[in-house]
Design an enzyme around this catalytic site. Structure first.
Site, short mmCIF file in Angstrom:
data_model
loop_
_atom_site.label_atom_id
_atom_site.label_comp_id
_atom_site.label_asym_id
_atom_site.label_seq_id
_atom_site.Cartn_x
_atom_site.Cartn_y
_atom_site.Cartn_z
N HIS A 51 43.04 34.14 43.08
CA HIS A 51 44.01 35.20 42.73
C HIS A 51 43.57 36.52 43.37
CE1 HIS A 51 46.79 37.13 39.54
NE2 HIS A 51 46.33 38.12 40.29
N HIS A 88 45.09 40.04 46.07
CA HIS A 88 46.25 40.79 46.59
C HIS A 88 45.85 41.40 47.94
CE1 HIS A 88 48.69 40.74 42.85
NE2 HIS A 88 47.51 40.57 42.29
N LYS A 143 47.74 44.53 49.21
CA LYS A 143 47.50 45.84 48.59
C LYS A 143 46.13 46.40 48.94
CE LYS A 143 50.16 45.30 44.27
NZ LYS A 143 50.55 43.90 44.15
N HIS A 152 51.91 36.15 36.98
CA HIS A 152 51.14 37.23 36.34
C HIS A 152 51.77 37.37 34.95
CE1 HIS A 152 49.79 38.38 40.34
NE2 HIS A 152 49.06 39.36 39.84
N GLU A 211 49.88 41.23 31.19
CA GLU A 211 48.76 42.11 31.57
C GLU A 211 48.91 43.42 30.79
OE1 GLU A 211 48.41 42.69 35.77
OE2 GLU A 211 46.50 43.74 35.61
N ASP A 266 41.24 39.33 42.04
CA ASP A 266 42.39 40.21 41.88
C ASP A 266 42.34 41.33 42.93
OD1 ASP A 266 44.82 40.72 40.76
OD2 ASP A 266 44.09 41.56 38.90
N ASN A 267 42.52 42.56 42.54
CA ASN A 267 42.69 43.65 43.51
C ASN A 267 41.36 44.17 44.05
OD1 ASN A 267 44.90 43.59 41.40
ND2 ASN A 267 45.85 44.77 43.03
ZN LIG Z 1 47.05 40.04 40.33
#
Ligand SMILES: [Zn+2]
Length: 432
Positions: free
Chosen positions: A74, A76, A79, A225, A228, A326-327
């Protein structure tokens, strides 16, 4: 010294019983045993318990740990690394949404997205990751820009990083069904994963039914997602599980975040876990991003909860649980570099993957591989499988998880790779 050329190598190393089929080596209290691992023509030829009295191995690693190549299910990449030009104004979730929307509209050309994806993949590869799933913001018109870039980058990285893409849009955007069906076809043609962000809109069940129908008709895996937030009323995890059952969907579903579950009363938690355990659902927790965003308070008071979902309870029910990056350096998380050892280290501290460690390492190895539908040899060390592994500096969990493992050696197809990380300067021209 480890040999870099192809041919035959024999490593004597510490392997953990969560990533090697028990070959009869005596395990210490932490689950490590001493094995001789032979590599031939880029593949693992054999894994056998070391016999202490036998001749020393060609590469005796002095009980250093050999870890399978890492799996990040997972992320991104689209981004990533925009922080210098678009920081989160207040560190909150709405702050992140607004900042990304503004940056996407202003800057996400094909060149911009490609350069940042490339940078992120170089980092992940250098840390020893071999498979990544990235979400791709797919709100119009970004899907027409990012998906072709993704396909090009996936092709370029073939053999080094196995890349999967999942579309990402707020589930309410799916009310425009004509647009949604066009997106489904784009995802199908790119060999992607159908994904969305779920939150408690009044028509969430109808929208989920539409997504499940599209996934069944087009034979697509799903990735959500969900929840959250700390809001008690956020129960979309359960609604997804119920929709899977209702629609008779049998494909793979991966669900990220599920933060609100940790805030809900026991009867609601049990109801949700029952529904999830009854489906082909994997859950991924994103501990670093959750710690950053969840329970951030505008009055400068201290956060009171960790933000992560109930992985222990899920694991106890046999649900396939994972952790992931994630990010990275974007408004949703200001830090990070796609290093799954860092993720596992942080998860150990935040979610308590210890006392006992047991088979928690699977959450960064074979469990995400299963969630992504990768081959059986991913996230494990298997005779006949590719010689893709990390030689850690550490010889035990406390040694691996106390330092950043910056001196790890990454072996891919039996050869040591160049682990140089790209310089941040490479992205400076995009940050003006
Ligand atoms: Zn995410």
């Amino acid at each position: 010294m480890v040999r870099t050329e192809t041919g035959f190598s024999l490593y004597r190393a510490h392997l953990h019983d969560s990533w090697v089929d028990s070959g009869g080596a005596e395990h210490d209290d932490e689950g490590f045993g001493l094995y001789d691992l032979t590599v031939e023509n880029g593949r693992i030829a054999s894994i056998t318990p070391s016999v202490a009295a036998s001749e020393g191995a060609e590469n005796d690693l002095r009980r250093r740990v050999v870890l399978p190549a890492l799996i990040d299910c997972h992320t991104h990449l689209d981004k990533g690394h925009i922080w210098p030009r678009r920081p989160n104004p207040d560190g909150s979730f709405p702050g992140a949404l607004g900042a990304v929307l503004a940056d996407r509209s202003a800057n996400w050309s094909a060149e911009d997205v490609e350069a940042r994806m490339e940078f992120a993949l170089k980092c992940a590869y250098a840390y020893g990751t071999k498979a990544i799933r990235t979400h791709l913001d797919s709100l119009p018109p970004q899907e027409t820009i990012s998906w072709p870039v993704f396909e090009k980058v996936r092709e370029r990285w073939k053999g080094r990083i196995d890349l999967q893409g999942a579309c990402l849009f707020g589930i309410d955007t799916g009310r425009d069904e004509a647009w949604f069906q066009t997106l489904v076809q784009r995802v199908r043609q790119a060999g992607g994963v159908l994904g969305a962000v779920t939150f408690m809109v009044p028509d969430i069940e109808q929208l989920l039914d539409m997504i499940f129908r599209a996934a069944i008709e087009n034979d697509l895996p799903l990735d959500f997602h969900a929840d959250e937030t700390d809001a008690l009323e956020a129960v979309s995890l359960r609604l997804i599980a119920e929709a899977a059952k209702r629609n008779g969907y049998e494909g793979r579903i991966l669900i990220g975040h599920c933060c609100s579950l940790a805030r809900q009363p026991d009867d609601e938690v049990l109801r949700t876990l029952d529904a999830v355990a009854d489906c082909n659902i994997s859950v991924v927790s994103l501990p670093m991003c959750n710690m950053f965003l969840q329970d951030r308070r505008s009055d400068n008071t201290t956060p009171r909860w960790r933000g992560v979902t109930l992985l222990h309870e899920m694991k106890a029910r046999g649900i396939n649980v994972c952790v992931a990056s994630d990010n990275t350096r974007d408004p949703f998380y200001a830090y990070g570099d796609l290093d799954m050892i860092e993720v596992y280290r942080m998860a150990t501290r935040i979610i308590q993957f210890d006392h006992p460690v047991a088979d928690w390492p699977k959450a960064a190895l074979s469990n995400p591989a299963k969630a992504m539908g990768l081959s059986e040899d991913c996230g494990r060390l298997v005779e006949g499988g590719p010689a893709d592994f990390l030689i850690c500096e550490g010889r035990s969990w406390t040694e691996i998880l106390s330092r950043p493992e910056s001196g790890r050696i990454v072996v891919r197809d039996g050869k040591v790779i160049d682990r140089a990380l790209p310089s941040y300067e490479e992205l400076d021209h995009l940050m003006e």
